[in-house]
Design an enzyme around this catalytic site. Structure first.
Site, PDB file in Angstrom:
ATOM      1  N   GLU A   1       0.840  -1.189   0.000  1.00 21.37           N
ATOM      2  CA  GLU A   1       0.000   0.000   0.000  1.00 21.37           C
ATOM      3  C   GLU A   1       0.880   1.245   0.000  1.00 21.37           C
ATOM      4  OE1 GLU A   1      -3.334   2.289   2.776  1.00 21.37           O
ATOM      5  OE2 GLU A   1      -2.635   0.276   3.318  1.00 21.37           O
TER       6      GLU A   1
ATOM      7  N   ASP B   1       8.575   5.762  -8.470  1.00 22.32           N
ATOM      8  CA  ASP B   1       7.275   6.384  -8.262  1.00 22.32           C
ATOM      9  C   ASP B   1       7.292   7.659  -9.080  1.00 22.32           C
ATOM     10  OD1 ASP B   1       4.740   5.936  -6.831  1.00 22.32           O
ATOM     11  OD2 ASP B   1       5.074   7.974  -6.157  1.00 22.32           O
TER      12      ASP B   1
ATOM     13  N   LYS C   1      12.950   9.590 -26.369  1.00 24.65           N
ATOM     14  CA  LYS C   1      12.225   9.725 -25.109  1.00 24.65           C
ATOM     15  C   LYS C   1      13.089   9.280 -23.937  1.00 24.65           C
ATOM     16  CE  LYS C   1       8.554   8.029 -22.241  1.00 24.65           C
ATOM     17  NZ  LYS C   1       7.569   6.976 -21.965  1.00 24.65           N
TER      18      LYS C   1
ATOM     19  N   ARG D   1      12.458   9.819 -16.009  1.00 27.55           N
ATOM     20  CA  ARG D   1      13.085   8.587 -15.497  1.00 27.55           C
ATOM     21  C   ARG D   1      14.559   8.551 -15.867  1.00 27.55           C
ATOM     22  NH1 ARG D   1       9.227   5.701 -17.058  1.00 27.55           N
ATOM     23  NH2 ARG D   1       8.114   6.074 -15.105  1.00 27.55           N
TER      24      ARG D   1
END
Length: 203
Positions: A47, A76, A184, A190
């Site tokens: 979670e 994330d 990209k 990232r």
């Protein structure tokens, strides 16, 4: 304290997002690292209850490292829209959730609708990424990356994933979903975070 180095060998990619796993694997394999998806090991999805990209990345990386006994890398990331006060932010993936799985066409339509409802002419946005590298002993190293750009509607392009079809990176006239993957990967949020990780932990 100097960053801990990641030795060549197995690395768990603590994500169940196939697009993210593929991108990260392409980035780490040049360093003698064998990436293994968390899904392939049957690891549960923890979670994510933090309010920051860094906090949620740490949750995922530590859970995977502890469960697998291997170093783990978690990502994330999300999109921050100026006209929406930085939303969807850490809730980027949640905007795509449906009872049948993630639907990013629906999520992009929500962004378009809420930006229009905001009344703001500002179409600037950014993608943000936090990469967290964790070891089974609890040590972590975290790296933030960003790419600035603007929103475009309707969505354009078929390459990429997520919100890529509505995001035009600064200095380009194509969306992330229209750019070839090599371009990209070179300019993405990232890639920005990964460059920092490489400099600290892999070089």
């Amino acid at each position: 304290m100097a960053a801990r180095k990641l030795a060549p060998g197995k690395l768990v990619i603590a994500s169940h997002n196939a697009g993210k796993v593929r991108e990260i694997n392409e980035l780490v394999q040049a360093y003698g690292v064998e990436a293994i998806a968390a899904r392939a090991l049957g690891l549960p999805v923890p979670e994510e209850h933090e309010k920051s990209f860094m906090g949620n990345a740490a949750i995922k990386a530590l859970a995977a490292a502890t469960a697998s006994g291997l170093p783990a890398l978690a990502d994330d990331s999300g999109m921050e829209v100026a006209a929406l006060g930085g939303r969807p932010g850490v809730h980027t993936a949640d905007w795509a959730e449906t009872p049948r799985g993630r639907d990013f066409d629906k999520a992009m339509a929500r962004v378009r609708r809420e930006v229009a409802e905001s009344g703001s002419p500002d179409r600037s946005a950014r993608f943000v990424c936090c990469l967290c590298l964790a070891w089974p002993d609890g040590r972590t190293e975290a790296f933030m990356g960003r790419v600035e750009g603007s929103l475009t509607f309707p969505p354009r392009g078929t390459m990429g994933f997520g919100f890529d079809p509505i995001f035009v990176p600064e200095g380009y006239d194509k969306t992330f979903a229209e750019l070839d993957p090599d371009t990209k990967h070179a300019i993405s949020h990232r890639a920005d975070a990964f460059r920092k990780l490489v400099a600290a932990c892999l070089s």
